[in-house]
Structure formats: structure tokens, C-alpha cells
Design a protein around this motif. Sequence first.
Motif, PDB file in Angstrom:
ATOM      1  N   ARG A   1       0.810  -1.214   0.000  1.00  0.00           N
ATOM      2  CA  ARG A   1       0.000   0.000   0.000  1.00  0.00           C
ATOM      3  C   ARG A   1       0.845   1.265   0.000  1.00  0.00           C
ATOM      4  NH1 ARG A   1      -5.349  -1.240   1.126  1.00  0.00           N
ATOM      5  NH2 ARG A   1      -5.662  -3.391   0.437  1.00  0.00           N
ATOM      6  N   SER A   2       2.155   1.120   0.015  1.00  0.00           N
ATOM      7  CA  SER A   2       3.046   2.276   0.004  1.00  0.00           C
ATOM      8  C   SER A   2       4.223   1.970  -0.907  1.00  0.00           C
ATOM      9  CB  SER A   2       3.532   2.594   1.421  1.00  0.00           C
ATOM     10  OG  SER A   2       4.412   3.697   1.415  1.00  0.00           O
ATOM     11  N   VAL A   3       4.426   2.805  -1.924  1.00  0.00           N
ATOM     12  CA  VAL A   3       5.531   2.622  -2.864  1.00  0.00           C
ATOM     13  C   VAL A   3       6.216   3.962  -3.080  1.00  0.00           C
ATOM     14  CG1 VAL A   3       4.438   0.690  -4.051  1.00  0.00           C
ATOM     15  CG2 VAL A   3       4.074   3.004  -4.892  1.00  0.00           C
ATOM     16  N   GLU A   4       7.422   3.892  -3.593  1.00  0.00           N
ATOM     17  CA  GLU A   4       8.167   5.098  -3.930  1.00  0.00           C
ATOM     18  C   GLU A   4       7.838   5.511  -5.348  1.00  0.00           C
ATOM     19  OE1 GLU A   4      12.668   5.317  -4.583  1.00  0.00           O
ATOM     20  OE2 GLU A   4      12.465   5.838  -2.456  1.00  0.00           O
ATOM     21  N   ARG A   5       7.819   6.812  -5.587  1.00  0.00           N
ATOM     22  CA  ARG A   5       7.492   7.300  -6.932  1.00  0.00           C
ATOM     23  C   ARG A   5       8.439   6.692  -7.963  1.00  0.00           C
ATOM     24  NH1 ARG A   5       8.452  11.275 -10.816  1.00  0.00           N
ATOM     25  NH2 ARG A   5      10.419  11.876  -9.838  1.00  0.00           N
ATOM     26  N   GLY A   6       7.869   6.239  -9.070  1.00  0.00           N
ATOM     27  CA  GLY A   6       8.653   5.582 -10.112  1.00  0.00           C
ATOM     28  C   GLY A   6       8.619   4.078 -10.034  1.00  0.00           C
TER      29      GLY A   6
ATOM     30  N   THR B   1       1.961   1.601 -12.847  1.00  0.00           N
ATOM     31  CA  THR B   1       3.019   2.577 -12.586  1.00  0.00           C
ATOM     32  C   THR B   1       2.507   3.669 -11.657  1.00  0.00           C
ATOM     33  OG1 THR B   1       2.410   3.857 -14.559  1.00  0.00           O
ATOM     34  CG2 THR B   1       4.104   2.168 -14.812  1.00  0.00           C
ATOM     35  N   ALA B   2       3.429   4.280 -10.923  1.00  0.00           N
ATOM     36  CA  ALA B   2       3.108   5.375 -10.003  1.00  0.00           C
ATOM     37  C   ALA B   2       3.976   6.573 -10.378  1.00  0.00           C
ATOM     38  CB  ALA B   2       3.371   4.959  -8.561  1.00  0.00           C
ATOM     39  N   PRO B   3       3.527   7.399 -11.340  1.00  0.00           N
ATOM     40  CA  PRO B   3       4.386   8.467 -11.856  1.00  0.00           C
ATOM     41  C   PRO B   3       4.498   9.689 -10.968  1.00  0.00           C
ATOM     42  CG  PRO B   3       2.269   8.520 -12.957  1.00  0.00           C
ATOM     43  CD  PRO B   3       2.255   7.316 -12.057  1.00  0.00           C
TER      44      PRO B   3
END
Length: 402
Positions: free
Chosen positions: A61-66, A119-121
Amino acid sequence: MSRLAFGFILVMLTALVVALSTGAQIYYLLALAMGMMLAVALFSVLAALFTVRAQVRCPRRSVERGQSIPVVATVRHMGFLPVRSVALRLSLPGGADQPDALELTALPCVTHTYELALTAPHRGVYSVGISGVSATDVFGLFTLSRRAARSSFTVEVLPHARRLPPMTLNAGDSAESRLARMTEDNASPADVRTWVQGDALKKVHWKLSMRKRELMVRTYEESTRPDTLLLLDLYPLNALKSHALTIEDAVCETAASLALAQLKEGYPVRMPLNSAHPTEVAGEGAAAGGSFLTALGRVSFDSPYPFEQVLALEMRRMQRTGGAVLITPRLTPRIADLALQLRRGGMMVTVCWITDNRREEADRLLSRLRDGGLRAYRVDPWGQGLTEEQMIGKEPFHGQAG
């Protein structure tokens, strides 16, 4: 209705008209067969659409951008007739460069599981899940859709913090020596109070104690703390949404990188966030880095105050701070004047200008800051961000500090 379905119906009606006109049995059979195909196609789509059960799950539920967001999608429908595909319309992290509809093959009464990577841009907090479902028959005649039952989860995209060297708060000072000076200044008595067990006798105010017939001790002003104060320009950006999101990412990631660098060296860091709902994050030591990343991932660029006003309001507070970092996508002469005023007060000041502007007037403004003893960096939001080479002065003039 698709073009294929419209043409199919037109051909069927034409065959029916010819059959009625000529009485030829073959045309009756052709029209009947086409009508049955239409009925089967429509019924199979409706059956699949109203019996489909789709679910998405996310183990992280938590990721770093990119980074990619791993998602597991499960699809099952109870229609006994096959369909070509069942498409899930997804609500995705803002600005994601990916399709908002995912076509999946789903056989009747069989559960299919698909592993996806979204993806999480951009940093932020997003609700990711299924917003709708559509089904297409095997002939491709009908594609019908409906809203899906709520099936979503919240994903927190944190800023990508780069590894940077720590900033010294004063020339020649180490973190240990600065922390050792977080004591009372004996030359600046501020008030008196009643003596308590453990107070040093040298702090006793003897004349006042004799007059009040009880021991009174002097209290002193605290010396300047070796804090690093991070100030972010959270005023709304006047830019296209995609550009604004990229600039906001650069502001937050610059702040995150500098905060983590200071925390790892033992410097206390304070970061007031003057958005529409103001808050403040403070910490000391590497363990406090998570709270800074979380706050920067959630903060909104909706401050009701321009950055110049924020600096003016924080001016008194910054006078008691070891160093200040100003991070803004709008470097104006007024902001430069306030930064120089802080530097003249003896504070170590760093200015990070989030821009790709390389015009002559921009270089003059940066040179003015550097000539005044500030560390000033131009950070390209579409580039690598603030780099270690910039901070140690190994990049060309446009990236160096003075």
C-alpha cells in the motif's frame, strides 16, 4: 451499438425484405440465423455483465514514486455462454501513462487470476480499484458496460529521496559540536523561578531570594539550536496539470533528500507545511525519516499564502535556527531579498529553485544569491533533481553553488 452490429442488423433486415419480396426460403433462413446470432450475442453479454465478480488486491500500500504497484485481479462470471472478453475499467494513480481499461479473458464459471503492475508516476495518495466492467460477445457485435461495486484500495506514493551529502549549519561546525551548544546562555538571563531540587547554586538570585524569603534561580535564554528548517513553497502552480505534478514532485523530493541527509547526521530538522491545512513535521535521527516522507507524499499545493508572506511570517522563528532551506518553483527578487536578509543575520541559507529556466536574468538572480554568501541551486524538475555533484560544486556554473 458498434458499427459491426449496425451493419449486421442492416444485412439481416435486407435479407428479410428480400425474402418477403421474392418468397425465397433461403432468405428467410438467412434472416432467422442472423436474428438468432444477435439474440445469443446480446444474451451472452448481459449474462456475463450481471454475473461477473471482479476484485483487485494489492500486497503493498506504500511505494516510492517511479516504482510499480503490484496488483492481483480476480475475475469470474456465471454466464453459461462464452464471451470474447470482460474489461475492467480501473481508477489509476494520477497521470499514469497506462490504459484505464484492462481486457481479460474469462471463461464461464472459471475463476481467472491476473498479476498486474501499475506505474506510479507522481507522489500522492490515490484510490486504485475497479470503477466499471464491460463485456463483449464472441462475435464482437455488442459491448455493454456497467458500474462495478466498490472495489478499491488506497495507495500512498512517496517521494523518491536521493542520496545527498549533509549541509553544514555553520562553517567548521560538526553535528556533535553543534549539539553540545544546545545549552543555556549564561550571559542572557531571561526570568526567575522558584528553586527546585537539582538546580545549580550558581544560578540562585541571592538578593531576590532574601527579599522573597525563598530560593529563586535565574533562567536563561536558549542559544540558537542547530536545527535545519525546511520551508516549501506550497502556493498553487499556474501550469498544466501534468507540468504542475512534475514540479510538485521535484519540490517534495528535494525536501525529502535534504531532510534525510540532515537526519542521518544527527541534525534536528523541522518542516512547517503551510498548506490550506497547515501542519509541521519535526524529528531528529534517521528513524524520523519516514514521517517526513509520509508528510511530503500527502501534502497539497494549496497554500492560501504566497511564499514571500510565508517567509515573512517565519522570519522571527528562523532567527533562532542553525540553517534554513528555501525550496520554491518561483524565485522572485522579493524572495531573494528575504533570503539575503537571513544570511546577513548569520544563518546558513540554502535556496533550491525548481526550474529549467536558463535565461540570462535567471543566472543573474542566482549569481546575486551566491555573491551574498548563500548556497543556491537550480533544480531541473524534468532532470535528475538535486545531485551530489551540484552540492559539492563539481557541475558547471549553472549547477554550482557559489
